[in-house]
Each structure stands twice: as C-alpha cells, then as structure tokens.
Enzyme design. Structure first.
Site, short mmCIF file in Angstrom:
data_model
loop_
_atom_site.label_atom_id
_atom_site.label_comp_id
_atom_site.label_asym_id
_atom_site.label_seq_id
_atom_site.Cartn_x
_atom_site.Cartn_y
_atom_site.Cartn_z
N LYS A 102 26.04 64.44 78.52
CA LYS A 102 26.61 64.65 79.28
C LYS A 102 28.23 66.04 78.24
CE LYS A 102 30.64 63.96 82.57
NZ LYS A 102 31.11 64.56 81.60
N ASN A 103 28.63 64.78 77.83
CA ASN A 103 29.91 64.73 77.22
C ASN A 103 29.46 65.79 75.75
OD1 ASN A 103 31.74 63.74 78.46
ND2 ASN A 103 31.31 61.60 77.31
N CYS A 144 37.08 64.43 87.47
CA CYS A 144 36.94 63.25 87.73
C CYS A 144 38.63 63.31 87.45
CB CYS A 144 37.39 62.13 86.86
SG CYS A 144 34.96 61.89 87.74
N ARG A 175 46.46 64.90 83.31
CA ARG A 175 45.45 64.78 82.42
C ARG A 175 45.79 66.25 81.74
NH1 ARG A 175 39.75 62.82 81.90
NH2 ARG A 175 38.54 64.10 83.53
N ASP A 201 48.01 70.41 77.12
CA ASP A 201 49.25 70.63 76.14
C ASP A 201 48.92 70.30 75.27
OD1 ASP A 201 50.52 70.27 77.99
OD2 ASP A 201 52.09 68.65 77.35
N ASP A 247 35.17 54.83 78.58
CA ASP A 247 34.13 55.60 79.71
C ASP A 247 32.80 54.52 79.92
OD1 ASP A 247 35.27 57.87 80.27
OD2 ASP A 247 33.06 59.34 78.83
N ARG A 261 27.33 63.73 88.52
CA ARG A 261 27.99 64.51 87.59
C ARG A 261 27.30 64.06 86.20
NH1 ARG A 261 33.35 64.18 86.94
NH2 ARG A 261 32.15 65.49 85.01
#
Length: 427
Positions: free
Chosen positions: A22-23, A117, A122, A125, A305, A397
């Site tokens: 997924k990531n 999520c 979060r 920047d 995670d 997800r």
C-alpha cells in the site's frame, strides 16, 4: 454499515499470500503523471486507497485501463488538470503526493489538504520546504495547497527530521527539475526505494535511494514502463504477528525477509519462532509470550505501522513491557479499545506501559485508524468470546481480502450489516 464479527480462540495455520505494498503503490500511481506515456503497473493491491487514487488520476484526465485484478495501465498523455478537490482527497492521506507529481508535470499544483487516518497534527512543512527550495512558491488557502514554479531548479535539501512523505514528494518534484537535487537525511523506507526504482525505470536519474543521501539529476522527460509493486511489509508483519499471537503455525509467502527484520527480531524476543524460506517466512507461536520493549523508529528500525499489532501480544505477555512511539505522537488511540477487552495499559505521552494479563475477552470495539483496526483484528482472534469491530472502512484502506485470508488460515470471522445508531442520532 458493516462491522466485523470474530469468534476468538482459533489457531491460525496454513499459508497466506502477501499483496502489493500500500505505502509504495500510493506514491507510484501519482508518479505515472510525470510521463506523457503509458505505464503498466503490476501487483497492485485491491484496497480502497488504490481505488481512490485511480479515481483522482482519472479525474485529471488520465486513461485507466484495468488489465486484471492486480494490473492497470495508466495513460497520462491527456492529463490536462492540476487541481484536486477536497471531495477527492478526504479519504486519502497519500493524496499529498499529487502535489509533487503535478508540480513536476505542469510546474503548478492545486491540491486539497489530505484526509485518511487521523493521528492528530501531521504537518507537511517539510514537503513545502522542499518545494520552495526547488524554486516553487507555496501557500495554503481555503484548505488548498497551491504550488507554482516558473522553473524548478535542483537544490540541496536537508530534512530536519526523517520523513517518508517529504522524501517521496521532493523526489517526485525534482526528477524533471534542472540540475542536481540532493536530499539529506532522507527516508530509507522500502517505499521510497521502490519509488526511486519506478522513476528510474521511466528514465529518471536517481541514486542513493535507501541511504541517508539521495541524488537526483534532473531529466527533460520521462517515458512509460512496466513495474511490479513490492510486497507489503506491513501486511506481512500483521500476519506474522497474528500467527504468533494465536499460537499458530503459518507460512507468509511473497515477502522480502530483509524488510521484516525488525519485526522478526521482536517476535523472536517474545518467544515466537521465525524461519526464513527464500521469499517466505514460517511463524510459529510459543505456549506463552515473554515481555519485550519496543521503540518505533524510521527504517530500518521497528516500524510505527506495526506498533499497535505488536502491542496486542505485549498485552498478554508475562511481565511488564514498554512501548515508546518515536514517529507519531498520537499513535496510542487504540489503547482505549484494547482496555475494553481486558488489557492493562497505561499511556504517558509517547510511552505506553503494558502489564500482561492472562487473556483478552471479546467486546464491542472500533478501528480508530488503519493499523489500530489491524490490532483489533488480532485482539479479536485471541480473545475469549466474540469481538465486534466497527469503523472497518479504515481496515479496508490497507488490507486486501483480509477476511478471506484470515478465514483460510482458520479464523472464525465475517462481515455483518448493522444500522449505525450514531448516524441515526445525528440525523
């Protein structure tokens, strides 16, 4: 509405196949915008985050062709928009990768602040700092991130803290920038390495991915390619923990063992047996679990995670275990749900103290986020009695066919329709 019902107590045995990461895929799909050509992407997981991202790409003008369940072709030749609305981004944290990709493609991007999520604040920047050092003007107005550059130019960018998202976004924006870009203190996670490999397959010149320093020599254009998504490190780790937690014996196939070393080490420390077999791992749970301490860190440290899933084992391990969260300040939201099942946990800021209990008991709980939801699945599998999990859209997800996969391993688990009283009260 749907919820998940689990009758606990069954050992997980057999084999499970791990899907694409997924990531990694949520960064690679927007990267396809950088080539005015066709990219064929294989081993794509069937999860809601992927569906959302493909829908966004299509709204921008990309042609999406489904070859089969796990393969798509993306033709970005006719992409003609650089604007992504809040309606499109509200379910998808990784939508911020569209800023870097559109900035690299058009020299401008207008993307709504991301959803996904909720771990508290979060900020992006570091992303904005990177875009600005590449020559872009960036401002946030009406919850939209506006980035614009007459000409992107390579620069030296030092990340004040290790950030996977910022590292990936800067790579996306820099591949077609003029000159050399150097990213210092870069993230070394598998997904950032995978994105670099994908971009290089498209004709980019990226070196050093997987190390602290990434060097990107800008190119004039990128072309299409065929690329296969790497196995999902977190999905694999989740099934490893589930097998151990249920005192089962399962083989997790289609994995890269090196990506799982930190998870393997902690499972072994807790008493499990992990055997490497090429691109597979066999996990056998112990009769009882030993305590251990965990501190989440950027790769190659223990991944944030995987913290909630591993915490389920610590909740029934003998003795006192400490978990220190070194990435997200608000990662311990799941603890409230775990204590409903009988866990003994005290949270103090970014540290949680787990005093092992003999067993967990089934209860009504919810998924506070994606990985918290995975933890609730594991807790339900080992609990005495029945556990019902609500807000399962978070789990959808990031985990493909998880009900079917767990059932094939011997879990007593199913989806159930229900009326959401919370919505009815607010109507």
């Amino acid at each position: 509405m749907e919820k998940i019902v689990i009758r606990g107590g069954n050992r997980l045995t057999g084999e499970v196949e791990i899907s694409g990461a997924k990531n990694a895929v949520v960064a690679i799909l927007p990267a396809a915008l950088l080539a005015q050509d066709v990219c064929r992407i294989e081993n794509i997981p069937c999860i809601s985050d992927v569906s959302c991202m493909l829908e966004i790409l299509e709204s921008l003008g990309a042609e999406i062709r489904r070859i089969n369940k796990h393969t798509v072709e993306i033709n970005s030749k006719y992409v003609n928009s650089y604007v992504v609305s809040h309606e499109m981004t509200k379910q998808l944290r990784a939508s911020y990768y569209l800023i870097g990709a559109l900035l690299g493609r058009f020299g401008k991007a207008k993307v709504a602040l991301p959803g996904g999520c909720n771990f508290g604040v979060r900020p992006i920047d570091l992303h904005i700092k990177g875009f600005e050092l590449l020559g872009s003007e960036v401002n946030v107005e009406n919850a939209m991130i506006n980035a614009k550059a007459d000409k992107l130019t390579g620069s030296s960018i030092y990340m004040d803290q290790v950030s996977v998202g910022a590292t990936i976004n800067v790579m996306l924006a820099a591949v077609k920038a003029r000159g050399l870009t150097i990213i210092g203190n870069a993230a070394k996670e598998p997904q950032s390495v995978s994105l670099a490999s994908f971009l290089n397959a498209m004709g980019a010149d990226i070196r050093g991915a997987g190390t602290d320093v990434i060097k990107i020599h800008g190119v004039n254009e990128l072309h299409g390619c065929t690329y296969s998504i790497i196995p999902d490190q977190i999905e694999a780790g989740t099934y490893m923990v589930a097998a151990a937690a249920t005192k089962g014996d399962a083989t997790i196939r289609n994995v890269i063992p090196k990506h799982l070393e930190a998870i393997t080490a902690k499972l072994v420390e807790c008493g499990a047996t992990v055997t490497e077999m090429g691109d597979a791992l066999r996990v056998t749970g112990p009769k009882s679990f030993k305590k251990c301490n965990i501190k989440t860190m950027p790769h190659p440290g223990f991944p944030t995670d995987m913290q909630p899933q591993m915490a389920v084992i610590l909740s029934v391990a003998q003795g006192t275990s400490l978990v220190s969260e070194g990435v997200w300040d608000n990662r311990f939201r799941y603890v409230e749900q775990l204590t409903r099942m009988g866990a003994n946990v005290i949270v103090d800021g970014t540290v949680a103290v787990f005093q092992g209990v003999p067993e967990l008991t089934g209860a009504p709980v919810k998924a506070d986020d994606l990985r918290a939801g995975a933890a609730m699945l594991i807790a339900g599998l080992i609990a005495r009695g029945t556990t019902e999990i609500e807000d399962i859209q978070f789990i959808d997800r990031g985990y493909e066919d998880y009900i079917e996969k767990l059932r094939a391993l011997g879990a007593d688990i199913y989806r159930k329709e229900f009326e959401d009283v919370r919505i009815m009260k607010n109507a």
